[in-house]
Scaffold this active site. Structure first.
Site, PDB file in Angstrom:
ATOM      1  N   ASP A 122      -4.773  -8.445  -3.515  1.00  0.00           N
ATOM      2  CA  ASP A 122      -5.068  -8.217  -2.097  1.00  0.00           C
ATOM      3  C   ASP A 122      -6.363  -8.881  -1.640  1.00  0.00           C
ATOM      4  OD1 ASP A 122      -5.224  -7.216   0.472  1.00  0.00           O
ATOM      5  OD2 ASP A 122      -5.033  -5.120  -0.069  1.00  0.00           O
ATOM      6  N   HIS A 157       0.840  -1.204   0.000  1.00  0.00           N
ATOM      7  CA  HIS A 157       0.000   0.000   0.000  1.00  0.00           C
ATOM      8  C   HIS A 157       0.878   1.259   0.000  1.00  0.00           C
ATOM      9  CE1 HIS A 157      -3.387  -2.612   0.469  1.00  0.00           C
ATOM     10  NE2 HIS A 157      -3.028  -3.002   1.673  1.00  0.00           N
TER      11      HIS A 157
END
Ligand SMILES: [Zn+2]
Length: 416
Positions: free
Chosen positions: A288, A237
């Site tokens: 993810d 991220h």
């Protein structure tokens, strides 16, 4: 990272050959809750309320359901063009925190799913010790994630000893909030030199604020000051960065794993792509939470997010590469080996040259067409380490995996 050759796209009788795509961030079990957290429970719904739903789903898994869900997921990844997956794996124990026998039972389920489907697996057992920056104990829903350092290193050593041509084992630190500094230092010092290190970082504003309050620095600044962050590292991220953090990550050689569809789904924020590219930073993509299993959609939304906030077009380009599609595919290809631990040169995705949306394509525009034109899947073949895993758009386990997945979903959803 600059010694990696640029992407070679070539046309053969089978179609357009592109590099295999590395998926740098996956939580396999979350495939089972994709689409099940889209109902508003509070006007202030956020990552944190989504996490409660995720914990409830995580609490229902056992090795058999995890194997079935991961097998379906890996079939879908291969059919989409992903040839390697980095599995950031934290459901280690039974729901009450008791270790399975063997302690690696949940990891074994992921390894078996990868071996059955032929996807390369970088397994990243997660160190998860605390419920927050303040050092609080794990909550009831987090107990099955937890280890002390000694038990973690035992699991790591067991898995690392089983590496083979299609399996790499690295270390994941769940996040700075879940791993105290002394534990982080002990684990990092004990890792073999080849081990990759992945960490969730700066995904949420609250996480940045808590880190500032407790550790006196923003998460990425703190990490760069307290660990030897280098090309073996992947920061997952890294959404909320200041200018010095952007420069610091780029200088370190670490890869940022950007997960555009998940970050959009969770309302995380937007990665500062243009500034990061200007700094020369390495980056890749991850699916993810698996709200999408498509490198096309990840790369498309990576670019579209930037366009929406800047009100401009064609943002992800580099000097000498004006094609956005080529810049994006090259970015992913360049970071793959450092982040996954695999040499993926014998991995290829072959696009159907007869597909309507590729009519008249040339080597100069085929990547732009793949990423920005339509939603019909055009992946015809996928080769992993020279072996054909997908023929005519389908994996040989396509039907069997779907049947086992449906049975596993019935079991998971039957739990109240
Ligand atoms: Zn994650």
């Amino acid at each position: 990272m600059h010694d990696v050759p640029a992407v070679h796209v070539r046309r053969t009788p089978a179609g357009w050959h592109l590099p295999g795509i590395a998926n740098l961030h996956s939580h396999a079990f979350q495939r089972a809750m994709a689409g099940l957290a889209e109902v508003q429970t509070d006007p202030a719904d956020s990552f944190w309320t989504w996490r409660d739903t995720m914990y409830r789903m995580a609490g229902r898994f056992d090795p058999d359901t995890l194997r079935a869900v991961a097998t379906q997921l890996y079939v879908e990844m291969l059919e989409a063009g992903y040839t390697t997956v980095c599995e950031f794996h934290y459901i280690h124990h039974a729901p009450d925190g008791t270790p399975y026998a063997p302690a690696s039972a949940m990891s074994d389920a992921l390894i078996e799913a990868a071996e059955a489907t032929g996807i390369r697996l970088t397994l990243l057992p997660v160190l998860y010790m605390r419920g927050g920056f303040d050092g609080r104990a794990l909550g009831a829903h987090q107990r099955r994630f937890g280890h002390d350092v000694e038990a973690y290193l035992r699991l790591f050593a067991d898995l690392h000893a089983r590496q083979h041509a299609g399996l790499r084992v690295g270390c994941a630190l769940h996040s700075l909030r879940a791993v105290p500094e002394d534990a982080m230092q002990t684990v990092l010092a004990a890792l073999p030199a080849d081990a990759r290190v992945h960490v969730h970082i700066a995904e949420q504003i609250a996480e940045v604020e808590d880190c500032l309050a407790v550790r006196g620095a923003r998460p990425v600044t703190w990490l760069l000051d307290h660990a030897q962050v280098d090309a073996r590292w992947t920061l997952v991220h890294a959404t909320h960065l200041d200018a010095s953090e952007i420069a610091g990550i780029a200088r370190s050689g670490a890869t940022v794993a950007i997960c555009p569809t998940t970050e959009a789904n969770l309302g995380d924020g937007l990665f500062p792509l243009r500034t990061y590219l200007d700094a020369g930073g390495a980056w890749g993509i991850g699916s993810d939470s698996h709200v999408s299993i498509s490198p096309v959609e990840e790369l498309r939304w990576l670019e579209y997010g930037q366009r929406l906030v800047t009100r401009r077009r064609n943002i992800a380009v580099t000097p000498g590469t004006p094609s956005v599609g080529r810049t994006l595919v090259e970015g992913v290809a360049r970071s793959a080996a450092a982040s996954t631990g695999f040499d993926m040169r014998d991995d290829h995705v072959v696009l159907d040259a007869e597909a309507a949306l590729l009519a008249g394509a040339t080597e100069h525009d085929v990547l732009d067409r793949w990423i920005f034109a339509g939603n019909r899947p055009v992946v015809r073949e996928v080769h992993v380490a020279g072996q054909t895993r997908v023929h005519d758009g389908r994996h040989p386990l396509h039907d069997v995996a779907a049947r086992d997945y449906a049975a596993a979903m019935h079991r998971l959803l039957a739990v109240s």
